[in-house]
Design a protein around this motif. Sequence first.
Motif, short mmCIF file in Angstrom:
data_model
loop_
_atom_site.label_atom_id
_atom_site.label_comp_id
_atom_site.label_asym_id
_atom_site.label_seq_id
_atom_site.Cartn_x
_atom_site.Cartn_y
_atom_site.Cartn_z
N PRO A 45 83.77 52.23 12.14
CA PRO A 45 84.23 53.61 11.98
C PRO A 45 85.21 53.99 13.09
O PRO A 45 85.09 53.53 14.21
CB PRO A 45 82.94 54.44 12.07
CG PRO A 45 81.98 53.57 12.80
CD PRO A 45 82.35 52.16 12.48
N THR A 46 86.19 54.83 12.74
CA THR A 46 87.12 55.30 13.77
C THR A 46 86.45 56.34 14.65
O THR A 46 86.85 56.53 15.78
CB THR A 46 88.40 55.89 13.14
OG1 THR A 46 88.03 56.90 12.20
CG2 THR A 46 89.22 54.81 12.46
N TYR A 47 85.45 57.01 14.12
CA TYR A 47 84.63 57.86 14.97
C TYR A 47 83.18 57.76 14.51
O TYR A 47 82.90 57.46 13.35
CB TYR A 47 85.12 59.32 15.01
CG TYR A 47 84.91 60.10 13.74
CD1 TYR A 47 85.88 60.14 12.75
CD2 TYR A 47 83.73 60.84 13.54
CE1 TYR A 47 85.68 60.87 11.60
CE2 TYR A 47 83.54 61.58 12.38
CZ TYR A 47 84.51 61.59 11.41
OH TYR A 47 84.32 62.32 10.27
N LEU A 48 82.28 57.95 15.46
CA LEU A 48 80.84 57.86 15.20
C LEU A 48 80.15 58.93 16.02
O LEU A 48 80.29 58.96 17.24
CB LEU A 48 80.32 56.48 15.58
CG LEU A 48 78.82 56.26 15.51
CD1 LEU A 48 78.31 56.34 14.08
CD2 LEU A 48 78.46 54.90 16.12
N ILE A 49 79.44 59.81 15.34
CA ILE A 49 78.67 60.85 16.02
C ILE A 49 77.22 60.70 15.59
O ILE A 49 76.92 60.69 14.39
CB ILE A 49 79.19 62.27 15.67
CG1 ILE A 49 80.64 62.42 16.09
CG2 ILE A 49 78.31 63.33 16.32
CD1 ILE A 49 81.31 63.69 15.61
N ILE A 50 76.34 60.56 16.57
CA ILE A 50 74.90 60.46 16.31
C ILE A 50 74.22 61.58 17.06
O ILE A 50 74.43 61.75 18.27
CB ILE A 50 74.36 59.09 16.76
CG1 ILE A 50 75.06 57.98 15.97
CG2 ILE A 50 72.85 59.03 16.58
CD1 ILE A 50 74.78 56.60 16.50
#
Length: 177
Positions: A48-53
Amino acid sequence: MICRILLSLSSCVFGSFVVNVTQTSYQAEENHNITLEWTFTVETGRSPTYLIIYCELSEQSISVLDYVRDGAEVSESQDEKFSGRVQSDRDALREGRIRLQLCRLRTEDSGQYRCQVNTDYGFSSASCRLNVTAAADQRSTSPPQEEREDWKNILIVLTAAALVLALLCCALYFGSC
């Protein structure tokens, strides 16, 4: 809220991005450690180009347990009651696994834990329940029922023996007159 709805709809339209919890219910004892684990869909050949958890304990109020943005922990978001007690396995993220170890558990850590994952190809979340019981040495300060019964019987025997001894003393005292 609208953004979350749009992200959920986009995951339905463009592919199925799913977050699963590996275990829906956990049981642990106070002062022990436990690892909560979730999995999420990883597209093969594409990161993914961005990952928020975003992982939280949601009971009376929401407490942030862990917040990762593009692979970096956002520690200032973490609730202070979890400070120094949560460790996460960042290497597992590449495999689509979220592993959070909670250390030195407290009974107030009991509750519903939810982990939300947001990437450029989807958004999803899953929850599990953790029940933390008091440590065995703190559960009961009174002796078990059988032990109380034993002491009660001993007291009855000692009282009867003291009464017999008192009667013998009286008989000896009054019998010698």
